[in-house]
Design an enzyme around this catalytic site. Sequence first.
Site, PDB file in Angstrom:
ATOM      1  N   GLY A  46       0.798  -1.234  -0.005  1.00 12.42           N
ATOM      2  CA  GLY A  46      -0.054  -0.008  -0.180  1.00 12.42           C
ATOM      3  C   GLY A  46       0.764   1.447  -0.045  1.00 12.42           C
ATOM      4  N   PRO A  64       4.837  -5.342  -0.525  1.00 12.61           N
ATOM      5  CA  PRO A  64       4.750  -3.982  -1.522  1.00 12.61           C
ATOM      6  C   PRO A  64       4.574  -4.440  -2.979  1.00 12.61           C
ATOM      7  CG  PRO A  64       6.974  -4.467  -0.806  1.00 12.61           C
ATOM      8  CD  PRO A  64       6.237  -5.318  -0.182  1.00 12.61           C
ATOM      9  N   ARG A 108       3.660  -1.386  -5.825  1.00 10.47           N
ATOM     10  CA  ARG A 108       3.883  -0.209  -6.294  1.00 10.47           C
ATOM     11  C   ARG A 108       5.080   0.597  -5.829  1.00 10.47           C
ATOM     12  NH1 ARG A 108      -0.558   3.082  -8.122  1.00 10.47           N
ATOM     13  NH2 ARG A 108      -1.635   1.923  -6.359  1.00 10.47           N
ATOM     14  N   ARG A 151      -4.120   2.940 -16.304  1.00  8.46           N
ATOM     15  CA  ARG A 151      -4.529   4.068 -15.115  1.00  8.46           C
ATOM     16  C   ARG A 151      -5.061   5.247 -15.323  1.00  8.46           C
ATOM     17  NH1 ARG A 151      -1.423   5.435 -11.532  1.00  8.46           N
ATOM     18  NH2 ARG A 151      -2.654   4.398  -9.697  1.00  8.46           N
ATOM     19  N   TYR A 204      -8.661   5.189 -13.433  1.00  7.25           N
ATOM     20  CA  TYR A 204      -8.586   5.959 -12.172  1.00  7.25           C
ATOM     21  C   TYR A 204      -8.323   7.526 -12.301  1.00  7.25           C
ATOM     22  CZ  TYR A 204      -6.790   1.319 -10.980  1.00  7.25           C
ATOM     23  OH  TYR A 204      -6.652   0.099 -11.036  1.00  7.25           O
ATOM     24  N   CYS A 239     -10.951   4.274 -29.861  1.00  9.63           N
ATOM     25  CA  CYS A 239     -12.120   5.045 -30.372  1.00  9.63           C
ATOM     26  C   CYS A 239     -13.001   5.390 -28.923  1.00  9.63           C
ATOM     27  CB  CYS A 239     -12.892   4.433 -31.326  1.00  9.63           C
ATOM     28  SG  CYS A 239     -12.054   4.216 -32.842  1.00  9.63           S
ATOM     29  N   GLU A 240     -12.537   5.950 -28.047  1.00  6.28           N
ATOM     30  CA  GLU A 240     -13.163   6.313 -26.958  1.00  6.28           C
ATOM     31  C   GLU A 240     -12.684   7.565 -26.386  1.00  6.28           C
ATOM     32  OE1 GLU A 240     -14.340   3.709 -23.893  1.00  6.28           O
ATOM     33  OE2 GLU A 240     -13.938   1.966 -24.849  1.00  6.28           O
ATOM     34  N   TYR A 300       1.373  -1.613 -12.193  1.00  6.19           N
ATOM     35  CA  TYR A 300       0.131  -1.505 -12.612  1.00  6.19           C
ATOM     36  C   TYR A 300       0.104  -1.143 -14.059  1.00  6.19           C
ATOM     37  CZ  TYR A 300      -0.432  -2.629  -7.726  1.00  6.19           C
ATOM     38  OH  TYR A 300      -0.513  -3.482  -6.509  1.00  6.19           O
TER      39      TYR A 300
HETATM   40  N1  LLP Z   1      -1.432  -7.087  -1.128  1.00 10.07           N
HETATM   41  C1  LLP Z   1      -2.516  -6.929  -1.298  1.00 10.07           C
HETATM   42  C2  LLP Z   1      -3.361  -8.136  -0.527  1.00 10.07           C
HETATM   43  C3  LLP Z   1      -3.112  -6.191  -2.233  1.00 10.07           C
HETATM   44  O1  LLP Z   1      -4.390  -6.309  -2.650  1.00 10.07           O
HETATM   45  C4  LLP Z   1      -2.320  -5.366  -3.090  1.00 10.07           C
HETATM   46  C5  LLP Z   1      -2.782  -4.297  -4.048  1.00 10.07           C
HETATM   47  C6  LLP Z   1      -0.964  -5.462  -2.508  1.00 10.07           C
HETATM   48  C7  LLP Z   1      -0.402  -6.204  -1.536  1.00 10.07           C
HETATM   49  C8  LLP Z   1      -0.053  -4.345  -3.051  1.00 10.07           C
HETATM   50  O2  LLP Z   1      -0.239  -3.062  -2.910  1.00 10.07           O
HETATM   51  P1  LLP Z   1       0.630  -1.912  -3.260  1.00 10.07           P
HETATM   52  O3  LLP Z   1       1.879  -1.986  -2.492  1.00 10.07           O
HETATM   53  O4  LLP Z   1       0.918  -2.128  -4.617  1.00 10.07           O
HETATM   54  O5  LLP Z   1      -0.064  -0.499  -3.179  1.00 10.07           O
HETATM   55  N2  LLP Z   1      -4.448  -1.143 -10.132  1.00 10.07           N
HETATM   56  C9  LLP Z   1      -4.223  -0.172  -9.054  1.00 10.07           C
HETATM   57  C10 LLP Z   1      -3.922  -0.721  -7.697  1.00 10.07           C
HETATM   58  C11 LLP Z   1      -4.384  -1.886  -7.366  1.00 10.07           C
HETATM   59  C12 LLP Z   1      -3.842  -2.621  -5.974  1.00 10.07           C
HETATM   60  C13 LLP Z   1      -4.611  -3.821  -5.342  1.00 10.07           C
HETATM   61  N3  LLP Z   1      -4.102  -4.465  -4.390  1.00 10.07           N
HETATM   62  C14 LLP Z   1      -3.587   0.970  -9.494  1.00 10.07           C
HETATM   63  O6  LLP Z   1      -2.969   1.085 -10.688  1.00 10.07           O
HETATM   64  O7  LLP Z   1      -3.431   1.973  -8.741  1.00 10.07           O
END
Ligand code: LLP
Length: 423
Positions: A239, A276, A278, A314, A318, A344-345, A373
Amino acid sequence: MSEFNYKSNRLHVENVAINAIQQSIPTPFYVYSATMIENNFLSLQSRLSDLNHLICFAVKANSNQAVLRTLAALGSGADVVSLGELKRALHAGIHAQKIVFSGVGKTAKEIEYAIEQGIFQFNVESVAELHNINAVALKCNKKAHIAIRINPDVAVDTHAKITTGSAENKFGISYQHALDTFVLADSLPGITVQGIHVHIGSQITDVTPFRAAFKRVADLYKQLETLGININVLDLGGGLGICYDPENDKLPNMNEYRQIIEDELSQFNCKYIVEPGRSLTADTGCLVSTVIYDKLGSDRNFLIINAAMNDFARPSLYDAYHRISPVIESNKPRKKYDIVGPVCESGDTFAVARTLPELESGDLVVIRDCGAYGAVMSGTYNTRPLIAEVMVKGDQFAVIRERQSLDDLINLDQIPNWLISST
Ligand code: LLP
């Protein structure tokens, strides 16, 4: 430190000029810096070095084998959410004992494969799933090691589609029902309870909500202890955010994050897992694309580039902000552009009213911070083949995924018998 820098007016990844890569690999493609991936991993590892910890890279952020191998070589584990991600992680050389399996919809087939491989832990998200894991484990004559993911009902200031720790989200078991679920899990013969899991969302730049979430984990740990259920793994999820927009975003304060773990959880002498995605790869990749046309109008100027929403979702999904820069720096007059793809959007828009030096057909641009992502969320809408990926290390570069050929894409379709005779 970024490995994306201008040298003699040309944007480089490490020591390789992007326009040199483009001479042998047609755009659009993603390009990653291996050194940045390594540095991001090592920096997190050193932050956690005084804890008994395991970094399980969230494979959903970037599942390319070259990326996973780069991380595996440094000792990374993996957080996977599907059979496909589990196979990718194992194939990249990540040991099963370093793999945690998350996600709300694990099927019996996925569970069985994971048990047979001997993964470290399932992160269980519902009572129904718990029963299913128990049944599959008994069938395999094994015990499944699990953590239960709690939903701490903590609000996080991020995009609504990527919060996961609020009561209205589908994830985890509500804090109120957690204790009962642990007691149930502890009574099941195919289950070994070992951990508590929490993950509250993604792109979190203000780390304070982690404190509330970890406090709930600590409370639960203590309640379980009094019931004789011993927890020895705390999986703190992922996160942590990155800075996409230097004018508006801040980076999460890692000292504070580390302090929150220290204050709330380090007393328990557990194994601490972080997941982690992202924060390990987002800033290590960019998407390289070529301007097809400029379209100058009285109201708006459009730059139509050869990457589109199918290659990088993205911004359209989002409204995500990503920096966009020319590959060759120039002193040309600056113009405001809407930067769009050919799909085409109207949603196929990467940026609105962005000021850039004048660009024209054939010029290269990069969309920054796409190493997480990005490629993993690409598709083939408008029959655009899956995008290529490239990795740079020092002064070398290599294609790490070929662009899919149109024939391969079209040949995925099959013709039913009743149509064959008519064509
Ligand atoms: N652990 C779990 C259980 C998760 O659901 C996720 C992400 C992570 C770890 C990794 O989270 P991070 O460190 O990457 O924040 N596609 C979206 C992000 C979706 C994240 C889903 N879960 C975007 O492009 O922002």
